[in-house]
Motif scaffolding. Sequence first.
Motif, PDB file in Angstrom:
ATOM      1  N   ARG A   1      -8.176  46.439  38.712  1.00  0.00           N
ATOM      2  CA  ARG A   1      -7.708  45.048  38.797  1.00  0.00           C
ATOM      3  C   ARG A   1      -7.378  44.496  37.420  1.00  0.00           C
ATOM      4  N   ARG A   2      -8.159  44.879  36.437  1.00  0.00           N
ATOM      5  CA  ARG A   2      -7.927  44.390  35.069  1.00  0.00           C
ATOM      6  C   ARG A   2      -6.527  44.736  34.589  1.00  0.00           C
ATOM      7  N   TYR A   3      -6.039  45.912  34.990  1.00  0.00           N
ATOM      8  CA  TYR A   3      -4.722  46.359  34.536  1.00  0.00           C
ATOM      9  C   TYR A   3      -3.654  46.259  35.622  1.00  0.00           C
ATOM     10  N   GLY A   4      -3.987  45.589  36.717  1.00  0.00           N
ATOM     11  CA  GLY A   4      -3.004  45.357  37.763  1.00  0.00           C
ATOM     12  C   GLY A   4      -2.559  46.611  38.476  1.00  0.00           C
ATOM     13  N   VAL A   5      -3.431  47.607  38.557  1.00  0.00           N
ATOM     14  CA  VAL A   5      -3.089  48.880  39.194  1.00  0.00           C
ATOM     15  C   VAL A   5      -3.594  48.876  40.633  1.00  0.00           C
ATOM     16  N   ASP A   6      -2.695  49.151  41.577  1.00  0.00           N
ATOM     17  CA  ASP A   6      -3.098  49.167  42.981  1.00  0.00           C
ATOM     18  C   ASP A   6      -2.669  50.438  43.703  1.00  0.00           C
ATOM     19  N   LYS A   7      -2.142  51.403  42.954  1.00  0.00           N
ATOM     20  CA  LYS A   7      -1.726  52.678  43.539  1.00  0.00           C
ATOM     21  C   LYS A   7      -2.087  53.803  42.582  1.00  0.00           C
ATOM     22  N   ALA A   8      -2.183  55.005  43.128  1.00  0.00           N
ATOM     23  CA  ALA A   8      -2.454  56.181  42.307  1.00  0.00           C
ATOM     24  C   ALA A   8      -1.506  57.301  42.732  1.00  0.00           C
ATOM     25  N   PRO A   9      -1.112  58.135  41.765  1.00  0.00           N
ATOM     26  CA  PRO A   9      -1.549  58.176  40.371  1.00  0.00           C
ATOM     27  C   PRO A   9      -0.875  57.098  39.525  1.00  0.00           C
TER      28      PRO A   9
END
Length: 238
Positions: free
Chosen positions: A90-98
């Motif tokens: 959440r801190r880096y706005g990442v919601d998918k991987a990779p």
Amino acid sequence: MQSVHSTAINKTIRENDGRVIRMMFTTSQQDAIRTRLADLARPVVIKFFETSLDCPTCPEIRRLLQEVADLSDHVTLEVYNLYTDDEEARRYGVDKAPAIVLTDEQGENYGIRFYGAPSGYEFATLLEDIRMVADGASGLSDTTKARLAELKHPVDLKVFVTPTCPYCPAAVRLAHQFALESPLVTASMVEATEFPEWANRFNVYGVPKTVINDSEAWSLEGAAPEAMLLEQVMQTQA
């Protein structure tokens, strides 16, 4: 610079005890990467977000990034699980991987992301972005810098690519330059074949395609020059 495209990289070497280890890079490619990252102005952290679910490329990307980090004393790899390390995601706005995020040693979020493998032509983009973050300078023109300083509202750039697209790195690189220059800009490379639902949502039929603020109205096809991307970005502020 010597070509170091990761799609054609795989070398097997044997250690003294007989164990076989598969390397991503040949010796000459390692030398080229080591040289490119030799004189970084400050440390850079590669944050890699992975998951064991529905991410067949995660192990290979993790290995690729670890080998890059091993080739420079100024590059560190940190690995996170998208779900169990949700606070960091959440801190880096990442919601998918990779997903890959580049930061400085203090974890400063510059809004520079890669969704999917930075393979093919995009591997060189990863190396150039590492250098850019280390230098702390976007390399944009003074005019572009001045206008980006006028931004009042957040801007999100998604650049859809494929590994074999020779025009895509320029589009990704420019978007990441915008992100480094302005704290209101986030820019993500999206590997279209790894995220087909995302690509279909934005009608990506050719690459590169840059989508601004998730709107087809602000999309650009092809490797747009700096001035053209700037105009599109500024129009979102009206």
